[in-house]
Motif scaffolding. Structure first.
Motif, PDB file in Angstrom:
ATOM      1  N   ARG A 114       0.819  -1.205   0.000  1.00 46.76           N
ATOM      2  CA  ARG A 114       0.000   0.000   0.000  1.00 46.76           C
ATOM      3  C   ARG A 114       0.858   1.263   0.000  1.00 46.76           C
ATOM      4  O   ARG A 114       0.588   2.215  -0.728  1.00 46.76           O
ATOM      5  N   HIS A 115       1.911   1.251   0.825  1.00 47.94           N
ATOM      6  CA  HIS A 115       2.762   2.434   0.888  1.00 47.94           C
ATOM      7  C   HIS A 115       3.561   2.641  -0.372  1.00 47.94           C
ATOM      8  O   HIS A 115       3.736   3.763  -0.835  1.00 47.94           O
ATOM      9  N   LEU A 148       1.261   4.160  -2.917  1.00 54.86           N
ATOM     10  CA  LEU A 148       1.018   5.583  -2.681  1.00 54.86           C
ATOM     11  C   LEU A 148       2.234   6.420  -3.040  1.00 54.86           C
ATOM     12  O   LEU A 148       2.112   7.510  -3.599  1.00 54.86           O
ATOM     13  N   GLU A 175       2.424   6.898  -6.704  1.00 59.26           N
ATOM     14  CA  GLU A 175       1.425   7.861  -7.182  1.00 59.26           C
ATOM     15  C   GLU A 175       1.838   9.293  -6.857  1.00 59.26           C
ATOM     16  O   GLU A 175       1.626  10.214  -7.649  1.00 59.26           O
ATOM     17  N   ARG A 176       2.458   9.470  -5.686  1.00 58.18           N
ATOM     18  CA  ARG A 176       2.942  10.814  -5.342  1.00 58.18           C
ATOM     19  C   ARG A 176       4.029  11.247  -6.315  1.00 58.18           C
ATOM     20  O   ARG A 176       4.055  12.385  -6.793  1.00 58.18           O
ATOM     21  N   VAL A 221       2.720  12.471  -9.614  1.00 57.26           N
ATOM     22  CA  VAL A 221       2.229  13.850  -9.550  1.00 57.26           C
ATOM     23  C   VAL A 221       3.398  14.826  -9.446  1.00 57.26           C
ATOM     24  O   VAL A 221       3.403  15.888 -10.075  1.00 57.26           O
ATOM     25  N   ASP A 222       4.426  14.449  -8.655  1.00 59.17           N
ATOM     26  CA  ASP A 222       5.639  15.273  -8.565  1.00 59.17           C
ATOM     27  C   ASP A 222       6.192  15.615  -9.934  1.00 59.17           C
ATOM     28  O   ASP A 222       6.697  16.706 -10.169  1.00 59.17           O
ATOM     29  N   ALA A 274       0.106 -11.327 -10.110  1.00 53.93           N
ATOM     30  CA  ALA A 274      -1.337 -11.531 -10.224  1.00 53.93           C
ATOM     31  C   ALA A 274      -1.964 -10.324 -10.919  1.00 53.93           C
ATOM     32  O   ALA A 274      -1.763  -9.189 -10.503  1.00 53.93           O
ATOM     33  N   GLY A 277      -4.355  -7.454 -11.863  1.00 54.86           N
ATOM     34  CA  GLY A 277      -5.362  -6.696 -11.133  1.00 54.86           C
ATOM     35  C   GLY A 277      -5.222  -6.754  -9.619  1.00 54.86           C
ATOM     36  O   GLY A 277      -6.158  -6.427  -8.904  1.00 54.86           O
ATOM     37  N   HIS A 278      -4.047  -7.157  -9.130  1.00 54.57           N
ATOM     38  CA  HIS A 278      -3.862  -7.213  -7.677  1.00 54.57           C
ATOM     39  C   HIS A 278      -3.970  -5.813  -7.083  1.00 54.57           C
ATOM     40  O   HIS A 278      -3.339  -4.871  -7.548  1.00 54.57           O
TER      41      HIS A 278
END
Lengths: 368, 368
Positions: free
Chosen positions: B172-173, B176, B179-180, B183-184, B204, B206-207
């Motif tokens: 999860r981290h 994220l 994704e950050r 945007v950067d 897998a 679509g994991h």
């Protein structure tokens, strides 16, 4: 939780019986999740006639389908890729001898509906309308517990941001940081795209973060929420950057605060939805801001961030106990910025202590 | 860019003339954006009969509607909140004397379609089908330039992640953080939810990221992409965590690498889409993994992350030059993990140098 889902499907079955429908085909994802416990992408739920079947596309490998379904639901994966789960479910209903199938005409496209007709030409299709959305209005204790945790996560994420240095950072970065913190604290993700608005953008409804940087003297308004186990809450706060707010900022803040409090205080079982809207709106209206207000002063939350009831001037219906809603008035002055204050609350009777505030971050005007 | 949009609408008008339709009502957001330059939430575009009108809901304040429309499109904001832009646009078409209106039956719900009929009962509604999606297949130079920048941003974000410490961090981290970084580097946002998969999850399809932490010896597979001005690309890579991969990891990686290369090399103007799928698939198939493969080995990208063409066994049609597609085979071994390698490329003739690789991060098996 499984028994809960069986009870929900049983209520839908009662609705089918009352309508003379053999079965219902549910395709809207939040409704599928509500009734079956999970809604893998592209899935559709057939409730009745003989059994309840969650049909999943064959595209995803089993471990990616997220298909942990509630007890009493049979999982049926399409054998080939590219199939439409709703069409396959209609075929199952027809094979089981259903003469009438109620479908979600507010979710199925015209093209998919036609495909349903062609797979089962002798079965009559009718509209289940908003039957499941109606069921979803009043939340049970498990649902409210999820919303409480979602709100707690949201308050934590916002609280941490307020302790950091804000001047010089862009709206986009602040929004991403808030979303990271939501996940840090246990959210499945943000409940909706986080809005961070600075200076002239502050207070604008639906503002999407830009590369504008926070400056001294700015209003800063944020709106965010956590998704916890599918349940979504919302908080909105407005701050001032710098040692002390200007007079116009204090006045505007006090006005929106009064409007939001009036809306919150109007939240009681039996209150007309439009009365709640009116309570908040008339405060802003009488100050001369009536023309540019958003069309609602709040809305329901749950498995979707904008669900029924709507708190708007034209809304029909009354509030019930255990309905979670937002109260979110705001004023935006083009070129100058504005204020928006937004809470998630659960409607409760006065005997139960009145509206339960889920998002408890302070609503004092903080100068950061 | 404005002239570009006028040319696109003119092509749709030609299609209307050929079909005997007075006008077309476009409601699918990516199609609206393609033809009008922007697609505010809930908007609908009427192309013809007399003029082109982008109808926007009255709910959003003007500064939040994002409505910078292309030249030659009139912007019409609904005067009241809660209205349906498509219904209003149908009303405009009827008032302008249109006898036949082509609508997107694959996008409009049954309920909205009925509302269209009731607002203009004398106007005949027909299906515009995938006319705009067909137009969107072959990209122009402006569109390809956006995709190139999207890919550059994506490579940068991934490259930076690889320089950081990975062991102990959760899927999860990492997702994220990617994704950050997108945007950067200038992305409007991620093109789709970033997938990070570790250990048994790796490879897998679509994991969705979980709280599992990266461990020594893991396969780590990531899939991400930037949205740059609406254009979306995709990259997927698989790494090994630790000093050196195991033999089974090397073998599996080499196999998927070979499949992906075979797919890439099959990308030529005039190639059947299913031939490209076959080129990649048969490599995995002949190694015994045929039964559990995903239903396609790639797909088109553009204003949507999964658009036509599909590279699948049942796909009809051939590739054209200037069509951007992914090639993304993978193998997942339940309980052990797997490998997925995914690039975005533009189909080009051999005279033009063959397929243009947009996502240039190395495909060597890195041990991190």
């Amino acid at each position: 939780m499984s028994e809960v889902h069986a009870v929900r499907r049983s209520a839908l079955r009662d609705r089918c019986a009352a309508g003379g429908w053999a079965a219902a085909l549910i395709s809207r994802p939040a409704n599928v999740r509500y009734l079956a416990g999970s809604a893998p992408a592209g899935s559709a739920l057939l409730v009745g006639p003989a059994e309840d079947v969650l049909v999943c596309p064959g595209d995803l490998p089993p471990d990616a389908s997220g298909a942990r379904v509630a007890d009493g639901v049979r999982l049926h994966r399409l054998p080939t890729a590219g199939g439409d789960a709703a069409v396959a479910a209609a075929g199952l209903a027809a094979s089981a001898g259903a003469e009438t199938l109620a479908v979600e005409e507010h979710h199925l496209t015209v093209a998919r509906h036609r495909a349903l007709v062609s797979v089962a030409p002798r079965m009559r299709l009718t509209d289940v309308a908003a039957a499941v959305e109606q069921q979803r209005l009043v939340k049970d204790e498990d649902e409210l517990a999820c919303l409480r945790i979602a709100a707690e996560i949201t308050d934590q994420a916002l609280g941490e941001l307020l302790e950091s240095i804000l001047v010089g950072r862009t709206e986009r970065h602040l929004a991403l940081e808030l979303e990271r913190r939501l996940v840090d604290h246990g959210a499945a993700g943000p409940a909706f795209p986080t809005s961070v608005a600075t200076g002239p953008n502050a207070g604008a409804a639906g503002h999407l973060p830009t590369d504008r940087r926070v400056e001294e003297g700015d209003f800063l308004s944020v709106r965010l929420g956590a998704d916890y186990r599918g349940y979504r809450c919302e908080i909105g706060r407005t701050f001032v950057i710098g040692p002390s707010p200007d007079n116009w900022q204090i006045d505007l803040y006090d006005l929106v605060f009064d409007a939001q409090r009036a809306g919150r205080e109007a939240l009681l079982p039996g209150a007309e939805c439009r009365e709640v809207d009116h309570a908040a709106r008339q405060v802003l209206d009488s100050a001369g801001y009536g023309g540019d207000l958003s069309p609602w002063m709040g809305h329901g939350v749950g498995l979707e961030i904008g669900e029924d009831p709507q708190l708007s001037p034209s809304a029909m219906g009354k509030l019930d106990a255990c309905v979670p809603v937002t109260v979110d008035p705001g004023v935006h002055l083009p070129g100058r910025g504005g204020v928006r204050i937004d809470d998630t609350l659960v409607v409760r009777s006065e005997a139960d202590g009145g509206p339960e505030l889920l998002t408890i971050t302070t609503k004092e005007l903080l100068a950061l």
